[in-house]
Design an enzyme around this catalytic site. Sequence first.
Site, PDB file in Angstrom:
ATOM      1  N   LYS A   1       0.916  -1.231   0.209  1.00  0.00           N
ATOM      2  CA  LYS A   1      -0.186   0.203  -0.029  1.00  0.00           C
ATOM      3  C   LYS A   1       0.874   1.146   0.045  1.00  0.00           C
ATOM      4  CE  LYS A   1      -0.754  -0.094   4.994  1.00  0.00           C
ATOM      5  NZ  LYS A   1       0.204  -1.301   5.223  1.00  0.00           N
TER       6      LYS A   1
ATOM      7  N   HIS B   1       1.015  -3.210  15.049  1.00  0.00           N
ATOM      8  CA  HIS B   1       1.519  -2.288  14.457  1.00  0.00           C
ATOM      9  C   HIS B   1       1.753  -0.989  15.239  1.00  0.00           C
ATOM     10  CE1 HIS B   1       2.853   0.489  11.348  1.00  0.00           C
ATOM     11  NE2 HIS B   1       2.524  -0.482  10.299  1.00  0.00           N
TER      12      HIS B   1
ATOM     13  N   GLU C   1       6.540  -5.408   8.600  1.00  0.00           N
ATOM     14  CA  GLU C   1       5.825  -4.826   7.368  1.00  0.00           C
ATOM     15  C   GLU C   1       6.415  -3.494   7.131  1.00  0.00           C
ATOM     16  OE1 GLU C   1       1.710  -4.949   8.662  1.00  0.00           O
ATOM     17  OE2 GLU C   1       1.747  -6.988   9.089  1.00  0.00           O
TER      18      GLU C   1
END
Length: 395
Positions: A63, A192, A266
């Site tokens: 993304k 996250h 990530e």
Amino acid sequence: MPSGNPEIQYYDGDELNIRRVIEQSDLQALDQALNICDLSSVERKHRLWQKLLPRIKPYYAVKCNDDPVVVKLLAELGAGFDCASKNELKLVLGFDVSPERIIFANPCRPVSHLEYARDNQVANGTVDNEFEVYKLHKHYANSNLIVRFKSEAKEAQCPLGDKFGCDADVDAAALMLLAKSLDLKVTGTSFHVGSGCSELEAYDRAIKKANNLFKYGGLLGYDMDFLDIGGGFPGSDDEKFARIAESVNTSVKRHFPDERVQIIAEPGRFFVAAAYTLVCKIHAKREVRNESGKLDTVMYYLNDGVYGSFNCILYDHQVVTAEHYLDETNVLPQLKSLIWGPSCDAFDKISENLFLPNMNRGDLLGFRNMGAYTMPIASPFNGFDVPKTLYFRAI
């Protein structure tokens, strides 16, 4: 994916010289803004990651920048991928990336996207509420559930906890119990700390919570072996990244010494932010004078704005800096300057209270570190084209 293979130009040296690229290219003839992408910067970041975080495999957050040229390069380098939708899965799988190198890291997925993951054997996926657990039971019962819990940094460029992540102390255990009752597999946990994290201690807090959940999973009979520590890694500050890496390594060694546990992250902006420089042309100029007639501010209107690449100012809270290419000595007088985008919207303001030399229509401005959360969100609002991209790579 773009039609054909984009041309890649090669350069000598350790770093791409943006000024030289501009001098050697006929950019004055372009009405469209231009991205200059240094693919070797992406390679250098990958080497740095392997050096500083050798146990943790990077799964690139698509993304952040879904440029197929960059995705293909990272696939060739052996990176994994964090995908959030069917189209991102299609993009990555199109480069012959095995399903095991992908995590479907969107805790709330449309059924059709979930079924596409199932049909392509992308088993690893995050979940953070009971409705998604039931959805998985119905549409992808043999997937690997990775419970995403909330553990935010106190300082982050883009916090995410309001939207995703369950409470680690209460809800996560309840989700694992529900999955057990439905005979679903819970293989790990995920968190996250927030995009653009500035707090070193945030990762240790979260990794400690993950360890507690692994212990609870063991009591339920789960053999959990997958930890996803999310993103938050800076893309234009390698010293800060090194400090984060040291903190993460220390925490992983303390809480997850068993190397049978696969640990991934990530990173998005880490790989691509510094790889892109946006070059814009001044297409109009306006001088604002005070009541006595003295020049107060010079306004410049560029061929890209906040509805294009500079959306990062709105959505990613980025502070951009302008670099002119008039004089390498930087001894020209500096004037108070304000930079606008090209649209008819007065909200389309890129930067104000800058000090730049007196420039003219046709002159160029460069903006470094423009590779993260820019192009995927850019739109041709008011009919202005989004930038094209030139690719470079060291010999």
